[in-house]
Enzyme design. Sequence first.
Site: not given
Ligand code: PDD
Length: 290
Positions: A35, A54, A103, A105, A150, A182, A206
């Site tokens: 996502y 990304r 289902r 895998h 992501k 993070e 991320l």
């Molecule tokens: N999340 N690290 C993690 C674990 C995150 O979930 C996010 C953002 C970031 C920041 O990434 P970016 O600057 O690209 O938004 C870092 C989004 C906002 C979410 O899952 O809602």
Amino acid sequence: MTTQTIAFLNDAFLPIEEAHLSPLDRGFTFGDGVYEVIPVYNGRSFCLDAHLDRLNQSLNSIRMQPPYSHEKWTHILDTLVKKNGAGDQWIYVQVTRGIEPKREHQFPTQVIPTIFAVSYPKVYLTKAEQAKGIRVTAVTDIRWKLCHIKTASRLAYVLMNQEAKEAGFDEGIIMNTGYALEGTISNLFIVRHGVIYTPPKSTQLLHGITRDYILGLAEQHKIPYRESKISERDLLKADEMWITASTRPISPVIEFNGHTIGNGKAGPMWDRLWDLYAGQVNNLSMSVSN
Ligand code: PDD
């Protein structure tokens, strides 16, 4: 202007209430998808190409073909934002490996991806609101080894975020063997003696679009920065700490685990970076308030 939220699902725009998915979708059964979350200021998406790059990297990492070109995505997302009334919004995009009848895998022989997007109005915090700062706590890393993807499988983040919230904090800082990586929904920065530090890119975090954007601003304005590991001790000694994310660009942290950061107020480097970021947004005739 319609008050009904419009979504995009598999090549069609429709009211969100009518956007139905199969319970056999691999996104539902396995979290098998990826996502993006994209900020929109005054009807225009911010850093869209970086988000789409990304998205494609995430898809490649899970061995899926990007379904659309950047051009096609841009057209779809611009249309979606307009249909939802433009102004300030955030867009959610999700692509999954589609339906799996039994289902299994292993990947289906023929993948028909499920492609979903929706956008919502968003009230971005003003500088004065952000300046109040937030309080964060350390949470132990319970994730897998591919945290740069992501992925739609967000359970570890949900649990760590919940842990921080239940302990009365605004965000959890993910710690792994004594080092901060993070936040549960954000990237991490500290400032010490006029230098900005953020953990280096790796498979443990991320690669945030806001993170990169801020480093780009630092580079452009000759503000010293380093991508280096940040220990718990570094956190405690920091003059400033911030978290960054698309939906809450740069939030100053005033307390970590009950320990006051700096003088307990948003610091001068935050002030400068906020102005630079807001300036970029406003330059594109957007509307982050100062
Ligand atoms: N999340 N690290 C993690 C674990 C995150 O979930 C996010 C953002 C970031 C920041 O990434 P970016 O600057 O690209 O938004 C870092 C989004 C906002 C979410 O899952 O809602």
